[in-house]
Write an enzyme that holds these catalytic residues in place. Structure first.
Site, PDB file in Angstrom:
ATOM      1  N   GLU A  14      -1.802  -2.431  -8.243  1.00  0.00           N
ATOM      2  CA  GLU A  14      -2.977  -2.722  -7.412  1.00  0.00           C
ATOM      3  C   GLU A  14      -3.385  -1.428  -6.736  1.00  0.00           C
ATOM      4  O   GLU A  14      -2.625  -0.470  -6.691  1.00  0.00           O
ATOM      5  CB  GLU A  14      -2.669  -3.806  -6.373  1.00  0.00           C
ATOM      6  CG  GLU A  14      -1.635  -3.434  -5.325  1.00  0.00           C
ATOM      7  CD  GLU A  14      -2.187  -2.681  -4.129  1.00  0.00           C
ATOM      8  OE1 GLU A  14      -3.379  -2.867  -3.795  1.00  0.00           O
ATOM      9  OE2 GLU A  14      -1.445  -1.900  -3.531  1.00  0.00           O
ATOM     10  N   HIS A  31      -4.989  -5.285  -1.660  1.00  0.00           N
ATOM     11  CA  HIS A  31      -5.920  -5.141  -0.534  1.00  0.00           C
ATOM     12  C   HIS A  31      -7.022  -6.183  -0.671  1.00  0.00           C
ATOM     13  O   HIS A  31      -8.183  -5.865  -0.975  1.00  0.00           O
ATOM     14  CB  HIS A  31      -6.513  -3.734  -0.515  1.00  0.00           C
ATOM     15  CG  HIS A  31      -5.496  -2.651  -0.307  1.00  0.00           C
ATOM     16  ND1 HIS A  31      -4.634  -2.229  -1.304  1.00  0.00           N
ATOM     17  CD2 HIS A  31      -5.212  -1.887   0.778  1.00  0.00           C
ATOM     18  CE1 HIS A  31      -3.864  -1.252  -0.834  1.00  0.00           C
ATOM     19  NE2 HIS A  31      -4.201  -1.032   0.422  1.00  0.00           N
ATOM     20  N   SER A  74       0.841  -1.188   0.000  1.00  0.00           N
ATOM     21  CA  SER A  74       0.000   0.000   0.000  1.00  0.00           C
ATOM     22  C   SER A  74       0.886   1.251   0.000  1.00  0.00           C
ATOM     23  O   SER A  74       1.703   1.429  -0.887  1.00  0.00           O
ATOM     24  CB  SER A  74      -0.975  -0.042   1.191  1.00  0.00           C
ATOM     25  OG  SER A  74      -2.013   0.897   1.024  1.00  0.00           O
TER      26      SER A  74
END
Length: 305
Positions: A206, A276, A108
């Protein structure tokens, strides 16, 4: 430069280089590591708060540097993402990282830190679930948990449709260093000293919470910056919580992907449970990988020695 593998009895550090960590959730994750035979040392940043950050930039940076310099700590698990790692990237002592190569694990917002460290030092880093944001969840599954085994043994990783259905967007086969991660963080690196280098590499993308028009905007920026054309292949991971509000006119996320990656001359596949999501397939970034649409597979070399 591969970090050394873990062995039972090793100590790992957990620190928060970005958003403040939920201390209750963080403590709930500690038994997970203890069951692997590891000792856990919490960094001071896991108990600090400075607005939406886990302490000031100086405090988070100092915590990271202390853990890098501490020879008793064999790996650093980043507590969570959120926001904050781009703020400290320019102040990191990359020579310290080079002199003390160890396992660095997260994803992330950690994408910015991963990219900077990989490109400045050549140290392999790990894209995987984090203590306070994933491991503490009640639905943290067996496959996601098993991915930590790669830190104890140098094993080649293989992703196939046995894990999830994969969709071929552009057929072909390509090999190269696996780089990338969170799309929004990669875009924020453009025009900085830590700009993502995709030339001849397999690019992993992502994200979470980005509507199709936002993904469109970010892919367009990568395209105009030459990052998509430079890649040897594209691996599309999970794009969670991407649906636009009900009733709002929108292109589908798949439509957006096709607009930008279906025109590439390199192989592209989507559907990878990386990001995620549950399960979360963890990977070493910086290692050589092969993407094959014929086999519908992604194979990555071991990240530890």
């Amino acid at each position: 430069m591969k970090p050394r593998r873990l062995t039972k009895g090793d100590t790992i550090g957990i620190m928060a280089p970005a958003s403040l960590a939920d201390t209750k959730r963080l403590k709930q994750s500690i038994p997970f590591f203890e069951q692997m035979g590891l000792y856990v040392k919490l960094g001071k940043s896991t108990h600090l708060q400075h607005g939406y950050l886990a302490g000031t930039d100086a405090e988070r940076l100092d915590d990271f540097h202390q853990m890098m310099a501490d020879h008793s700590i064999k790996a650093i698990m980043f507590a969570r993402g959120g926001y904050g790692t781009p703020r400290i990237a320019s102040q990191i002592d990359y020579h310290l990282v080079e002199r003390n190569p160890k396992i660095l694990w997260g994803y992330s917002d950690i994408t910015y830190l991963h990219t900077a460290i990989l490109q400045q030092t050549g140290l392999t880093v790990f894209h995987g679930p984090m203590p306070a944001s994933d491991i503490a969840d009640s639905d943290f599954d067996e496959l996601s948990a098993s991915m930590f085994k790669q830190l104890f043994n140098p094993v080649k990783l293989h992703y196939s449709e046995a894990i999830s259905p994969l969709k071929v967007i552009v057929p072909g086969e390509a090999s190269g260093e696996l780089v990338g991660g969170n799309l929004s963080l990669l875009v924020s690196s453009l025009g900085t000293p830590y700009e993502i280098d995709t030339y001849g590499k397999l690019l992993l993308l992502e994200d979470i919470g980005e509507e199709p028009y936002r993904v469109d905007s970010m892919l367009n920026q990568l395209k105009l910056a030459g990052k998509l054309d430079a890649a040897a292949g594209v691996v599309l991971g999970d794009f969670a919580e991407a649906d636009p509000p009900e009733g709002k006119p929108s292109l589908s996320l798949n439509h957006v992907f096709y607009d930008y990656v279906a025109i590439l001359s390199c192989p592209v596949m989507s559907g990878f449970k990386i990001g995620h999501c549950i399960p979360h397939f963890s990977l070493p970034l910086g290692e050589k990988a092969m993407l094959s649409t014929a086999d519908k597979s992604l194979t990555v070399e071991a990240g530890v020695q």
